[in-house]
Design an enzyme around this catalytic site. Sequence first.
Site, PDB file in Angstrom:
ATOM      1  N   ASP A 173       0.838  -1.206   0.000  1.00 45.71           N
ATOM      2  CA  ASP A 173       0.000   0.000   0.000  1.00 45.71           C
ATOM      3  C   ASP A 173       0.870   1.253   0.000  1.00 45.71           C
ATOM      4  OD1 ASP A 173      -2.392   1.733   0.542  1.00 45.71           O
ATOM      5  OD2 ASP A 173      -3.314  -0.202   0.955  1.00 45.71           O
ATOM      6  N   HIS A 182      -3.864   6.054   2.997  1.00 43.04           N
ATOM      7  CA  HIS A 182      -4.531   4.835   2.541  1.00 43.04           C
ATOM      8  C   HIS A 182      -3.948   3.593   3.213  1.00 43.04           C
ATOM      9  CE1 HIS A 182      -5.670   1.700  -0.480  1.00 43.04           C
ATOM     10  NE2 HIS A 182      -6.735   2.449  -0.668  1.00 43.04           N
ATOM     11  N   SER A 201     -11.259  -0.961  -1.230  1.00 37.39           N
ATOM     12  CA  SER A 201      -9.984  -0.878  -0.501  1.00 37.39           C
ATOM     13  C   SER A 201     -10.179  -1.173   0.977  1.00 37.39           C
ATOM     14  CB  SER A 201      -9.364   0.518  -0.639  1.00 37.39           C
ATOM     15  OG  SER A 201      -8.548   0.620  -1.765  1.00 37.39           O
TER      16      SER A 201
END
Length: 767
Positions: free
Chosen positions: A148, A220, A540
């Site tokens: 990520d 994220h 996600s």
Amino acid sequence: MVSHIPYYVCLVFFAISHLVSTLAESDNYIIHMDVSEKPKDFGSHQEWYLSTLTSALETSKLSTTNSFSTSTSKLIYSYTHVIDGFAASLSLSELEALKSFPGFVSSIKDLPVKADTTHSPDFLGLSGNSGLWPVTDYGQDVIIGVVDTGIWPESESYNDKGMSEVPSRWKGRCEFGTKFITSFCNKKLIGARFFNKGLIAKYPNVTNTIKNSTRDTDGHGTHTSSTAAGNYVQGASYFGYATGTARGTAPKARVAMYKALWDEGFYSSDIMAAIDQAILDGVDVISLSLGIDDVPLHTDPIAIATFGALKKGVFVSTSAGNRGPLLGTLHNGIPWVLTVAAGTMDRDYNGVVTLGNGVQLLGSSLYIGKWNSSSNKIPIVFFDACDNLKALQKVGYKIVVCQDKKGSLSNQVQNAYVAKVVAAVFITNVTDLEFYIRTSSPAIFLNMKNGETVKDYIKTSKSNPKASLEFKKTTLGIKPSPRVSSYSSKGPSISCPFVLKPDIMAPGSLVLASWPPKIPVAKDGSSFLYSKFNLLSGTSMSCPQAAGVAALLKSAHPDWSPAAIRSAMMTTSDAFDNTLNPIADLGDDNHPASPFAFGAGHINPKKALDPGLIYDVNAQDYVNVLCGLRYTNQQIQIITKSASNNCSNKSMDLNYPSFVAFFNAKGSNSSFKSVREFHRTVTNVGEGQSTYVASVTPIQEIKVSVTPEKLVFKNKNEQQSFKLSIEGPQKLKKELVFGYLRWVDSASKRVVSSPIVATSYSSKFVS
């Protein structure tokens, strides 16, 4: 006298110059090699790759140098598990020269990748008293690798309180980098590495801005990794919303972060290197909240890399994508990974409108800015469609009430913001409000019933109608829940349509998880707002939820294969919501969701612990599917790393816990019948003897039969086979019909469920 060069000569000169420039311009390529061709003189694969690359550069006529140092600089990565081969920055002429050398199999261009972002453990039925958490010690010692944007190691979600020593089998480490020291790692965060050589080779000037560090500069990665395995953090909230104790799905699992997604871009060569390293380090589960759209399996770097993970027994969870609600939009339709759709939870975020007569009305809101009038009532006015911007700008210090008409809600919200009204109340029958309620100015969204109450009060009030607004309310137990999120991408898979995708649905909408406190989460006027936790939506977010459940199952059943874990999750999932009605699809006007939207159903970790039967798959089974897809031996070799692939049993009928049949023959007469047959083998993982009886739900236009209708098991790990036949018209009248095969053991109350889909969806996927 001045002589002029003929025009056609100029054109030829320009064309040649352009061709030379194109041939000399470099790009990144992933090179697949046949290691059986490696001469014995080379001690390692990397030495051979480097030597081959050096020779290719010398052979290339357009190469400016032929030095060994040049080839070293052009070699980006040398891979170990994900492929036999390397990544390199090459011109077209250099690539052509490389193709002539022994061992070269193929090349694919380094592709850009997209990340899939746009209370959950309780909603999943995970508790400390019974079920999967106590049985697995909360995922203790299972290692989840997350590829990520990096991690914020100081977050409380990565505290190692209550954690045992790092497993001795762990081979990973924490890399030193910009604003990231190795001591940031502990018994919870046990690995941190970064990969950006592909990005830098693609854009050399990026070195001016890129930070060589696993530090998360986006948010994220911190969110996804803490969703999967964050430790307990009390008093977590998003500006007063969703207050409680935050924890990941597998709160005692270990986290290893592999940063391959950068603010400057995401490239597959870096992601493949991250997956390769994760396998070498010894992770048990990999979470990939990213994907590449519309590519076949043999050119999909994610498919290629994850096959390498599969062969090492590593479970891979991937996101389905956020291109819903149309069919055929998902990515990661890869047979050997788990593909996860996104759904809602039973939690709602609210505001309260209190009218001057004392009536209180609950609505939806996620406004987080300053609001000092929660108790003081201010004038309220009905402005109908709120489509007159000039009038709105003159309304003064009043709460404006807008009535949604003919899908005008987006324009109304925008007009209220531009007009800078004090606050707004929107009356709407829209049920999918997730992307409206996060307003930058005070706003509450009411349903039609409550909206009529507001309108009646304003209309009948003898004095100046007034109201007050309150925010930061959270309501649990919302019904119906879950529902498929409208953005969640849907099947069928373009790359492998004969395996039903997605596999499963997990919570993905407005998920609360950790966030870097120095990265803004919202804006209030001209000011940025910051928080240690954030609410995000997307597949996600659902992908790491499933990865966490896989970690728990891996802890409970360490001998299970990745396919067995996936099967347990799929066959025990829920097709019904908390009102005992079929799960609805927000992207399809709340009609019952199809398996192309949510796979086998909504994940149920407690039931997955004891699935009764599993559908197992080995590497050769996947090869049979690739053969059935008519891939060449070279294309299969790219995925499997083997030059000798056995296609004697080619078949697109994979031993999968779901069924999809295409009835879409071009120009066919719908009165003619055809039959699709599926062969499956199930393994009894329950204790003792058991008897399962088949039950098939009625499905429009088709007839489903199962032979035999009863499976009798005498021992654990015993296998039994059955055949499922689907008879239907050569072309269905409807685009999609579906139902379920359920194997029921009345003694143990176990139900092993599999979705059945028949579709007339576009024949471009089916040869």
